[in-house]
Motif scaffolding. Structure first.
Motif, mmCIF file in Angstrom:
data_model
loop_
_atom_site.group_PDB
_atom_site.id
_atom_site.type_symbol
_atom_site.label_atom_id
_atom_site.label_comp_id
_atom_site.label_asym_id
_atom_site.label_seq_id
_atom_site.Cartn_x
_atom_site.Cartn_y
_atom_site.Cartn_z
ATOM 1 N N VAL A 77 0.868 -1.138 0.036
ATOM 2 C CA VAL A 77 0.024 0.059 -0.103
ATOM 3 C C VAL A 77 0.933 1.356 0.035
ATOM 4 N N VAL A 78 0.727 2.034 -0.919
ATOM 5 C CA VAL A 78 1.537 3.472 -1.225
ATOM 6 C C VAL A 78 0.682 4.356 -0.671
ATOM 7 N N ILE A 79 1.075 5.505 0.016
ATOM 8 C CA ILE A 79 0.136 6.548 0.424
ATOM 9 C C ILE A 79 1.207 7.944 0.165
ATOM 10 N N ASN A 80 0.408 8.937 -0.208
ATOM 11 C CA ASN A 80 1.070 10.117 -0.623
ATOM 12 C C ASN A 80 2.470 10.159 -1.112
ATOM 13 N N PRO A 81 2.536 9.388 -2.133
ATOM 14 C CA PRO A 81 3.849 9.165 -2.717
ATOM 15 C C PRO A 81 4.690 10.416 -3.379
ATOM 16 N N GLN A 82 5.768 10.490 -3.340
ATOM 17 C CA GLN A 82 6.634 11.376 -4.029
ATOM 18 C C GLN A 82 7.770 10.612 -4.843
ATOM 19 N N ILE A 83 8.187 11.177 -5.993
ATOM 20 C CA ILE A 83 9.172 10.596 -6.596
ATOM 21 C C ILE A 83 10.303 11.668 -6.882
ATOM 22 N N LEU A 84 11.271 11.071 -6.112
ATOM 23 C CA LEU A 84 12.364 11.838 -5.746
ATOM 24 C C LEU A 84 13.548 12.057 -6.707
ATOM 25 N N GLN A 85 13.842 10.868 -7.526
ATOM 26 C CA GLN A 85 14.918 10.994 -8.325
ATOM 27 C C GLN A 85 14.460 9.912 -9.448
ATOM 28 N N ALA A 86 14.826 10.019 -10.791
ATOM 29 C CA ALA A 86 14.507 9.363 -11.915
ATOM 30 C C ALA A 86 15.688 8.859 -12.666
ATOM 31 N N SER A 87 15.789 7.806 -13.272
ATOM 32 C CA SER A 87 17.049 7.528 -14.018
ATOM 33 C C SER A 87 17.010 8.118 -15.404
ATOM 34 N N GLU A 88 17.856 8.562 -15.986
ATOM 35 C CA GLU A 88 17.914 9.029 -17.559
ATOM 36 C C GLU A 88 17.491 8.102 -18.297
ATOM 37 N N GLN A 89 17.632 6.765 -17.935
ATOM 38 C CA GLN A 89 17.410 5.586 -18.971
ATOM 39 C C GLN A 89 15.854 5.361 -18.945
ATOM 40 N N MET A 90 15.439 5.210 -20.063
ATOM 41 C CA MET A 90 14.084 5.024 -20.013
ATOM 42 C C MET A 90 13.640 3.506 -20.817
ATOM 43 N N VAL A 91 12.743 2.816 -20.453
ATOM 44 C CA VAL A 91 12.664 1.647 -21.133
ATOM 45 C C VAL A 91 10.946 1.741 -21.632
ATOM 46 N N ALA A 92 10.984 0.994 -22.883
ATOM 47 C CA ALA A 92 9.650 0.928 -23.341
ATOM 48 C C ALA A 92 8.880 -0.401 -22.841
ATOM 49 N N GLY A 93 7.443 -0.615 -22.489
ATOM 50 C CA GLY A 93 7.102 -1.873 -22.291
ATOM 51 C C GLY A 93 5.625 -1.557 -22.576
ATOM 52 N N GLU A 94 5.018 -3.023 -22.353
ATOM 53 C CA GLU A 94 3.473 -2.909 -22.689
ATOM 54 C C GLU A 94 2.880 -2.835 -21.539
ATOM 55 N N GLU A 95 1.584 -1.997 -21.342
ATOM 56 C CA GLU A 95 0.825 -1.665 -20.166
ATOM 57 C C GLU A 95 -0.459 -1.863 -20.607
#
Ligand code: K2U
Ligand code: ZN
Length: 154
Positions: A77-95
């Protein structure tokens, strides 16, 4: 099973409100969301998808036909989330999205993210996520900002 909002409903376009009260009602909502997600064979579900505009989601990676190598993890269970850092690298994927049934889209996501969030008891957690789990987090985090994979599809 809670009714699931479908694409086009206003609740999916709102920015969800922070959770401030960690009471038994919140626990009950999380429980109902978990069951709804499991019934739908999902790996995540966000409160706005069950018509509750709250900063709360569940992520629960497990191997599935599209991601046979996905890690097995206990539902979180994730509540009041923040994303503090994100990698430069991106990945494609099916959602897929429980609110956009029968559709699958290719989406670019950060390969790794540093996140901070509260659990059901209000305790703060901070950790790095990567791969499919990072993908689920970013998909659900988007729902809390009123963004769906239709807006993200490549
Ligand atoms: O609509 C949702 O938030 C639940 C999605 C979450 C998801 C996040 C990232 C990548 C795929 C899905 C449901 O799990 S949709 C069902 C599903 C499950 C595994 C892979 C693809 C689709
Ligand atoms: Zn979704």
């Amino acid at each position: 099973m809670l009714p699931i909002a479908t694409y086009g409903e206003a609740v999916l376009r709102q920015v969800a409100a922070p959770v401030t009260v960690f009471d038994s009602e919140l626990h009950q909502l999380a429980e109902q969301m978990l069951h709804t997600m499991q019934q739908a064979n999902g790996v995540g579900i966000a409160a706005p998808q069950v018509h509750r505009s709250l900063q709360l989601f569940i992520m629960a990676s497990n191997p599935n036909p599209r991601y046979p190598t996905a890690p097995i993890m206990a539902p979180q269970v994730v509540i009041n989330p923040q994303i503090l850092q994100a990698s430069e690298q991106m990945v494609a994927g099916e959602e897929g999205c429980l609110s956009i049934p029968q559709q699958r889209c290719q989406v670019m996501r950060h390969q790794a993210i540093e996140v901070k969030y509260q659990d059901l008891s209000g305790e703060w957690c901070q950790e790095w996520l990567e791969g499919f789990i990072a993908r689920i987090f970013q998909h659900e985090f988007d729902h809390l900002q009123g963004i769906t994979l239709k807006e993200r599809a490549t």
